[in-house]
Design a protein around this motif. Structure first.
Motif, PDB file in Angstrom:
ATOM      1  N   GLU A  24       0.836  -1.211   0.000  1.00 41.65           N
ATOM      2  CA  GLU A  24       0.000   0.000   0.000  1.00 41.65           C
ATOM      3  C   GLU A  24       0.868   1.258   0.000  1.00 41.65           C
ATOM      4  O   GLU A  24       0.512   2.270  -0.623  1.00 41.65           O
ATOM      5  CB  GLU A  24      -0.942  -0.003   1.207  1.00 41.65           C
ATOM      6  N   ALA A  25       2.013   1.196   0.681  1.00 43.20           N
ATOM      7  CA  ALA A  25       2.938   2.343   0.685  1.00 43.20           C
ATOM      8  C   ALA A  25       3.454   2.600  -0.730  1.00 43.20           C
ATOM      9  O   ALA A  25       3.552   3.753  -1.172  1.00 43.20           O
ATOM     10  CB  ALA A  25       4.094   2.077   1.640  1.00 43.20           C
ATOM     11  N   VAL A  26       3.769   1.517  -1.436  1.00 42.33           N
ATOM     12  CA  VAL A  26       4.212   1.640  -2.835  1.00 42.33           C
ATOM     13  C   VAL A  26       3.094   2.269  -3.671  1.00 42.33           C
ATOM     14  O   VAL A  26       3.324   3.212  -4.451  1.00 42.33           O
ATOM     15  CB  VAL A  26       4.609   0.257  -3.411  1.00 42.33           C
ATOM     16  N   ALA A  27       1.876   1.756  -3.488  1.00 42.32           N
ATOM     17  CA  ALA A  27       0.734   2.226  -4.292  1.00 42.32           C
ATOM     18  C   ALA A  27       0.412   3.700  -4.040  1.00 42.32           C
ATOM     19  O   ALA A  27       0.003   4.419  -4.961  1.00 42.32           O
ATOM     20  CB  ALA A  27      -0.489   1.365  -4.000  1.00 42.32           C
ATOM     21  N   THR A  28       0.584   4.145  -2.795  1.00 48.37           N
ATOM     22  CA  THR A  28       0.246   5.537  -2.453  1.00 48.37           C
ATOM     23  C   THR A  28       1.457   6.467  -2.555  1.00 48.37           C
ATOM     24  O   THR A  28       1.327   7.674  -2.341  1.00 48.37           O
ATOM     25  CB  THR A  28      -0.332   5.638  -1.027  1.00 48.37           C
ATOM     26  N   GLY A  29       2.618   5.896  -2.869  1.00 52.43           N
ATOM     27  CA  GLY A  29       3.814   6.716  -3.027  1.00 52.43           C
ATOM     28  C   GLY A  29       4.439   7.171  -1.717  1.00 52.43           C
ATOM     29  O   GLY A  29       5.199   8.151  -1.688  1.00 52.43           O
ATOM     30  N   TYR A  30       4.115   6.467  -0.615  1.00 49.66           N
ATOM     31  CA  TYR A  30       4.747   6.858   0.646  1.00 49.66           C
ATOM     32  C   TYR A  30       6.174   6.290   0.680  1.00 49.66           C
ATOM     33  O   TYR A  30       6.378   5.096   0.443  1.00 49.66           O
ATOM     34  CB  TYR A  30       3.954   6.357   1.868  1.00 49.66           C
ATOM     35  N   PRO A  31       7.172   7.122   0.976  1.00 50.12           N
ATOM     36  CA  PRO A  31       8.565   6.654   0.928  1.00 50.12           C
ATOM     37  C   PRO A  31       8.867   5.576   1.975  1.00 50.12           C
ATOM     38  O   PRO A  31       8.594   5.762   3.149  1.00 50.12           O
ATOM     39  CB  PRO A  31       9.388   7.921   1.191  1.00 50.12           C
ATOM     40  N   ARG A  32       9.412   4.468   1.500  1.00 45.39           N
ATOM     41  CA  ARG A  32       9.697   3.356   2.406  1.00 45.39           C
ATOM     42  C   ARG A  32      10.800   3.701   3.409  1.00 45.39           C
ATOM     43  O   ARG A  32      10.851   3.137   4.491  1.00 45.39           O
ATOM     44  CB  ARG A  32      10.082   2.093   1.603  1.00 45.39           C
ATOM     45  N   ASP A  33      11.670   4.613   3.056  1.00 46.78           N
ATOM     46  CA  ASP A  33      12.750   4.946   3.998  1.00 46.78           C
ATOM     47  C   ASP A  33      12.251   5.795   5.164  1.00 46.78           C
ATOM     48  O   ASP A  33      13.006   6.080   6.101  1.00 46.78           O
ATOM     49  CB  ASP A  33      13.916   5.637   3.284  1.00 46.78           C
ATOM     50  N   LYS A  34      10.970   6.172   5.118  1.00 50.91           N
ATOM     51  CA  LYS A  34      10.359   6.876   6.247  1.00 50.91           C
ATOM     52  C   LYS A  34       9.493   5.929   7.087  1.00 50.91           C
ATOM     53  O   LYS A  34       8.783   6.361   7.989  1.00 50.91           O
ATOM     54  CB  LYS A  34       9.483   8.037   5.746  1.00 50.91           C
ATOM     55  N   MET A  35       9.553   4.641   6.744  1.00 52.52           N
ATOM     56  CA  MET A  35       8.776   3.626   7.457  1.00 52.52           C
ATOM     57  C   MET A  35       9.686   2.797   8.353  1.00 52.52           C
ATOM     58  O   MET A  35      10.770   2.371   7.931  1.00 52.52           O
ATOM     59  CB  MET A  35       8.064   2.692   6.469  1.00 52.52           C
ATOM     60  N   TYR A  36       9.209   2.554   9.580  1.00 53.08           N
ATOM     61  CA  TYR A  36       9.970   1.780  10.561  1.00 53.08           C
ATOM     62  C   TYR A  36       9.059   0.733  11.204  1.00 53.08           C
ATOM     63  O   TYR A  36       8.047   1.083  11.802  1.00 53.08           O
ATOM     64  CB  TYR A  36      10.540   2.694  11.651  1.00 53.08           C
ATOM     65  N   GLY A  37       9.434  -0.515  11.058  1.00 52.53           N
ATOM     66  CA  GLY A  37       8.659  -1.586  11.669  1.00 52.53           C
ATOM     67  C   GLY A  37       9.243  -2.006  13.003  1.00 52.53           C
ATOM     68  O   GLY A  37      10.453  -1.905  13.234  1.00 52.53           O
ATOM     69  N   VAL A  38       8.383  -2.481  13.902  1.00 57.71           N
ATOM     70  CA  VAL A  38       8.869  -3.105  15.130  1.00 57.71           C
ATOM     71  C   VAL A  38       9.551  -4.413  14.733  1.00 57.71           C
ATOM     72  O   VAL A  38       9.469  -4.851  13.575  1.00 57.71           O
ATOM     73  CB  VAL A  38       7.698  -3.346  16.105  1.00 57.71           C
ATOM     74  N   TRP A  39      10.214  -5.078  15.678  1.00 59.86           N
ATOM     75  CA  TRP A  39      10.975  -6.290  15.332  1.00 59.86           C
ATOM     76  C   TRP A  39      10.123  -7.459  14.839  1.00 59.86           C
ATOM     77  O   TRP A  39      10.652  -8.413  14.301  1.00 59.86           O
ATOM     78  CB  TRP A  39      11.850  -6.724  16.499  1.00 59.86           C
ATOM     79  N   TRP A  40       8.805  -7.389  14.979  1.00 57.13           N
ATOM     80  CA  TRP A  40       7.927  -8.412  14.392  1.00 57.13           C
ATOM     81  C   TRP A  40       7.427  -7.991  13.022  1.00 57.13           C
ATOM     82  O   TRP A  40       6.568  -8.665  12.435  1.00 57.13           O
ATOM     83  CB  TRP A  40       6.753  -8.705  15.323  1.00 57.13           C
ATOM     84  N   ALA A  41       7.926  -6.881  12.514  1.00 52.99           N
ATOM     85  CA  ALA A  41       7.542  -6.416  11.179  1.00 52.99           C
ATOM     86  C   ALA A  41       8.795  -6.154  10.346  1.00 52.99           C
ATOM     87  O   ALA A  41       8.791  -5.300   9.466  1.00 52.99           O
ATOM     88  CB  ALA A  41       6.703  -5.140  11.292  1.00 52.99           C
ATOM     89  N   ALA A  42       9.851  -6.888  10.635  1.00 53.96           N
ATOM     90  CA  ALA A  42      11.132  -6.615   9.979  1.00 53.96           C
ATOM     91  C   ALA A  42      11.904  -7.906   9.740  1.00 53.96           C
ATOM     92  O   ALA A  42      13.048  -8.056  10.164  1.00 53.96           O
ATOM     93  CB  ALA A  42      11.959  -5.648  10.842  1.00 53.96           C
ATOM     94  N   ALA A  43      11.266  -8.831   9.035  1.00 55.15           N
ATOM     95  CA  ALA A  43      11.905 -10.107   8.706  1.00 55.15           C
ATOM     96  C   ALA A  43      11.679 -10.426   7.232  1.00 55.15           C
ATOM     97  O   ALA A  43      10.957  -9.697   6.536  1.00 55.15           O
ATOM     98  CB  ALA A  43      11.355 -11.232   9.598  1.00 55.15           C
ATOM     99  N   GLU A  44      12.270 -11.500   6.762  1.00 57.27           N
ATOM    100  CA  GLU A  44      12.189 -11.848   5.336  1.00 57.27           C
ATOM    101  C   GLU A  44      10.758 -12.019   4.807  1.00 57.27           C
ATOM    102  O   GLU A  44      10.448 -11.512   3.710  1.00 57.27           O
ATOM    103  CB  GLU A  44      13.016 -13.120   5.057  1.00 57.27           C
ATOM    104  N   PRO A  45       9.859 -12.701   5.535  1.00 56.09           N
ATOM    105  CA  PRO A  45       8.491 -12.858   5.001  1.00 56.09           C
ATOM    106  C   PRO A  45       7.765 -11.528   4.789  1.00 56.09           C
ATOM    107  O   PRO A  45       6.842 -11.452   3.977  1.00 56.09           O
ATOM    108  CB  PRO A  45       7.781 -13.702   6.069  1.00 56.09           C
ATOM    109  N   ASP A  46       8.185 -10.487   5.503  1.00 56.62           N
ATOM    110  CA  ASP A  46       7.507  -9.197   5.405  1.00 56.62           C
ATOM    111  C   ASP A  46       7.843  -8.458   4.112  1.00 56.62           C
ATOM    112  O   ASP A  46       7.070  -7.621   3.655  1.00 56.62           O
ATOM    113  CB  ASP A  46       7.883  -8.311   6.604  1.00 56.62           C
TER     114      ASP A  46
END
Length: 441
Positions: A246-268
């Motif tokens: 959704e971030a890609v679709a809305t053009g929100y920059p991914r480098d401004k996104m920070y996930g908690v440690w349960w949102a920062a693994a390979e499956p994500d």
């Protein structure tokens, strides 16, 4: 006739002795129930954790057990559902001489078991999740949020973006959106973020996402309209990859996104690929660790013998490592308890609890276990059931995770008063008296 009677009696005595011997042998095995979710919406994230956890138990047995005491375990499928988690707990808590420790792998299940564990005298390890105030061992005698809580995570993220902006004071007037799983897990960081917003003057936007998180169009429409300076993602399973898409679709920059440690693994990120490039997440001390000694040990002693729990390719990935670390903490608590109750002896859940409360994993011990470069020291006490509150940030480069920050420690001047207030409130509600110095001994 007399001879036949005597023979039958002798046979019965032999069978009885054998049964007692078997029961005794079973009691000599340290039983670790394994709550998993290998099915359902959260399976892509739950499976590698479970595989890492079980592989570590297999590794310990391959090396002779816990000072000679072999480990037994049994998996129980929760599907990440609280009611099923409680059913698993009730079914497994008395098996094989009694459970050593439970690791719920769900904040919702943790909330439910927090009420049950004291009566059953079974400790709960909630490494990197659960109730943030359960750090306070003077109130939460049986809970161990080892390695950090969600309040720690939220504070570390605030510190990190503050540093990027040139100082925490530069966060004044900034907008931070929290996109969170609408569950006890997702709600945990809110009190800390509200406190930090009050202190630092940033605007906090709370955006809950309904389980399992596949429908986020409305959420990202709000983000597109409000244009926050940063988005914190407190997701799990398919919710994380959906958020990135959704971030890609809305053009929100991914480098401004920070996930908690349960949102920062390979499956994500793997299904998003280059679209997730630049996305950041917290690492619960470890990240992906394919070159670590512990990974080499597992490959040599478990997978090379055809005993791996899952595919060899996942060994060393982020969530697989999380499972390894969680199992290591469980085993090391038993090992510590043996120092008090007898080396090479089976320990009860109550005795294991003492071990978790007196963990003393310095760097030398961690390195000897194969966790050099993976983990920092953990030391618990009666008052502190967490043992460490540090993390790093890692960033997805399109194909792998790379560390992009130094170690950051959560600000305890902010968090300790919150822990004390929340623990006192819980104690008052449950009519719990804070532990005495004698009890801590």
């Amino acid at each position: 006739m007399k001879f036949k009677t005597l023979s039958m009696a002798a046979l019965a005595a032999t069978l009885c002795a054998a049964a007692i011997g078997t029961a005794h042998a079973q009691a000599k095995e340290q039983f670790f129930p394994v709550l998993v979710y290998r099915t359902g919406a959260y399976a892509p994230n739950g499976v590698p954790f479970a595989n890492g956890y079980v592989d570590y138990l297999k590794l310990v047995n391959a090396k002779g057990g816990i000072n000679g005491v072999k480990i037994s375990w049994e998996e129980c499928e929760t599907g990440y559902a609280t009611d099923r988690g409680v059913e698993c707990y009730e079914r497994l808590k008395g098996k094989n001489g009694g459970a050593t420790v439970f690791q719920p792998l769900s904040t919702g299940i943790t909330f439910a078991l927090t009420e049950k564990a004291p009566g059953d005298k079974i400790p709960l390890i909630t490494a990197g999740y659960g109730r943030s105030e359960s750090t306070d061992g003077n109130v939460f005698k049986w809970n161990f949020p080892l390695t950090g809580t969600y309040w720690d995570a939220a504070d570390i993220l605030i510190q990190h973006i503050g540093k990027k902006e040139g100082g925490l004071d530069k966060l004044k007037g900034k907008k931070i959106a929290l996109v969170y799983h609408d569950s006890p897990y997702g709600k945990e960081p809110i009190p800390l973020l509200e406190e930090r917003a009050k202190q630092l003057g940033f605007q906090l936007q709370l955006l809950p996402v309904t389980h399992p998180g596949v429908e986020q169009k409305a959420t990202w429409l709000q983000i597109r309209q409000n244009r926050p300076d940063y988005v914190f993602l407190w997701g799990w399973g398919v919710m994380n990859s959906t958020a990135l898409k959704e971030a890609v679709a809305t053009g929100y920059p991914r480098d401004k996104m920070y996930g908690v440690w349960w949102a920062a693994a390979e499956p994500d990120v793997k299904d998003v690929g280059d679209g997730a490039k630049g996305y950041n997440g917290l690492a619960l001390q470890h990240g992906a660790e394919p070159n670590s000694q512990i990974v080499k040990d597992v490959l040599a002693n478990v997978h090379a013998k055809g005993q791996g729990t899952g595919p060899k390719e996942e060994v060393g990935q982020v969530l697989y490592m999380r499972g390894l670390v969680a199992a290591m903490l469980a085993v090391e608590g038993v090992k510590r308890a043996q120092e008090k109750y007898g080396k090479g002896k089976w320990v009860s859940g109550e005795q294991a609890r003492w071990g978790y409360e007196n963990l003393a994993l310095d760097q030398k011990k961690l390195d000897a276990l194969g966790f050099a470069g993976v983990m920092r020291p953990i030391s618990t006490s009666c008052a502190d059931h967490r043992g460490a509150a540090i993390a790093r940030v890692h960033t997805w480069d399109g194909s792998k995770w790379n560390f992009t920050s130094d170690w950051i420690e959560a600000d305890q001047s902010v968090i300790k008063p919150m822990i004390k207030a929340a623990a006192d409130k819980y104690a008052a509600e449950k009519k719990i008296t804070r532990r005495t110095a004698e009890d801590c001994q």
